[in-house]
Design a protein around this motif. Structure first.
Motif, short mmCIF file in Angstrom:
data_model
loop_
_atom_site.label_atom_id
_atom_site.label_comp_id
_atom_site.label_asym_id
_atom_site.label_seq_id
_atom_site.Cartn_x
_atom_site.Cartn_y
_atom_site.Cartn_z
N VAL A 249 -13.34 -45.89 -47.05
CA VAL A 249 -13.93 -45.27 -48.24
C VAL A 249 -15.38 -45.70 -48.47
O VAL A 249 -16.10 -45.02 -49.20
CB VAL A 249 -13.09 -45.52 -49.52
N GLU A 250 -15.80 -46.77 -47.87
CA GLU A 250 -17.20 -47.18 -48.01
C GLU A 250 -18.06 -46.50 -46.95
O GLU A 250 -19.13 -45.99 -47.27
CB GLU A 250 -17.31 -48.71 -47.96
N ASP A 251 -17.59 -46.47 -45.71
CA ASP A 251 -18.35 -45.80 -44.65
C ASP A 251 -18.38 -44.29 -44.85
O ASP A 251 -19.32 -43.64 -44.42
CB ASP A 251 -17.75 -46.10 -43.28
N ARG A 252 -17.36 -43.73 -45.47
CA ARG A 252 -17.25 -42.28 -45.67
C ARG A 252 -17.37 -41.89 -47.14
O ARG A 252 -16.86 -40.86 -47.57
CB ARG A 252 -15.94 -41.76 -45.09
N ALA A 253 -18.06 -42.70 -47.92
CA ALA A 253 -18.24 -42.39 -49.35
C ALA A 253 -18.93 -41.05 -49.54
O ALA A 253 -18.67 -40.36 -50.53
CB ALA A 253 -19.03 -43.50 -50.03
N ASP A 254 -19.77 -40.66 -48.59
CA ASP A 254 -20.43 -39.36 -48.69
C ASP A 254 -19.43 -38.21 -48.63
O ASP A 254 -19.69 -37.13 -49.14
CB ASP A 254 -21.47 -39.21 -47.58
N MET A 255 -18.25 -38.45 -48.05
CA MET A 255 -17.23 -37.40 -47.93
C MET A 255 -16.14 -37.52 -48.99
O MET A 255 -15.59 -36.52 -49.41
CB MET A 255 -16.60 -37.46 -46.55
N ASP B 65 -11.00 -42.33 -56.48
CA ASP B 65 -10.95 -43.61 -57.17
C ASP B 65 -9.92 -44.50 -56.47
O ASP B 65 -8.73 -44.23 -56.51
CB ASP B 65 -10.57 -43.39 -58.63
N VAL B 66 -10.40 -45.54 -55.81
CA VAL B 66 -9.53 -46.48 -55.11
C VAL B 66 -9.56 -47.79 -55.88
O VAL B 66 -10.59 -48.46 -55.92
CB VAL B 66 -9.97 -46.67 -53.65
N GLU B 67 -8.42 -48.12 -56.49
CA GLU B 67 -8.35 -49.35 -57.29
C GLU B 67 -8.02 -50.57 -56.45
O GLU B 67 -8.40 -51.68 -56.80
CB GLU B 67 -7.32 -49.18 -58.40
#
Length: 139
Positions: free
Chosen positions: A60-66, A71-73
């Motif tokens: 989710v950090e490397d692909r935050a653009d996608m 929302d990942v808790e």
């Protein structure tokens, strides 16, 4: 076959594979997360054992653009959907057996029963709008 890692260059092919009849199990994690690193081989083994299901690994950090709006808790977070119907979205223990049990429980339901099950659940309704992986990756 192991899970497919979401990359910019395979985004369109992943969307194409997310048909109305294909179950998708996505694990949303982060490279720095030791729990995710330990979970990955079991998730890949689950993918290899169930080739009829599309298993996707998403950093989710490397692909935050996608997937930035997801929302990942906590990690790992698992998303299970078929077509545009999100059946489950939430943090689970890093146990592939749990992901399999969730998938099997939802896969037993026909689409109408699945929609009815969630129609009274506010979280489920939110998932349809904000956690739809197919729609998010199609944008």
């Amino acid at each position: 076959m192991s899970s497919i890692v979401l990359e910019e260059n395979n985004r369109n092919s992943l969307v194409a594979r997310m048909s109305e009849d294909t179950w998708v199990v996505a694990c949303l994690c982060a490279a720095w997360c030791d729990v995710c690193t330990a979970y990955r081989p079991d998730f890949d083994a689950l993918a290899a054992a169930h080739p009829e299901t599309l298993f996707v690994w998403i950093d989710v950090e490397d692909r935050a653009d996608m997937v930035g709006d997801f929302d990942v808790e906590n990690f790992p977070t698992v998303l299970i959907q078929r077509g545009d119907q999100v059946a489950f979205y939430g943090t689970t223990l890093p146990d592939a057996g749990i992901a399999l049990r969730l998938l099997n429980a939802y896969a037993r339901l026909d689409p109408a029963a699945l929609a009815e099950q969630g129609s009274k659940n506010a979280d489920y309704q939110e998932w349809q709008e904000e956690r739809n992986l197919r729609r998010t990756l199609s944008s």
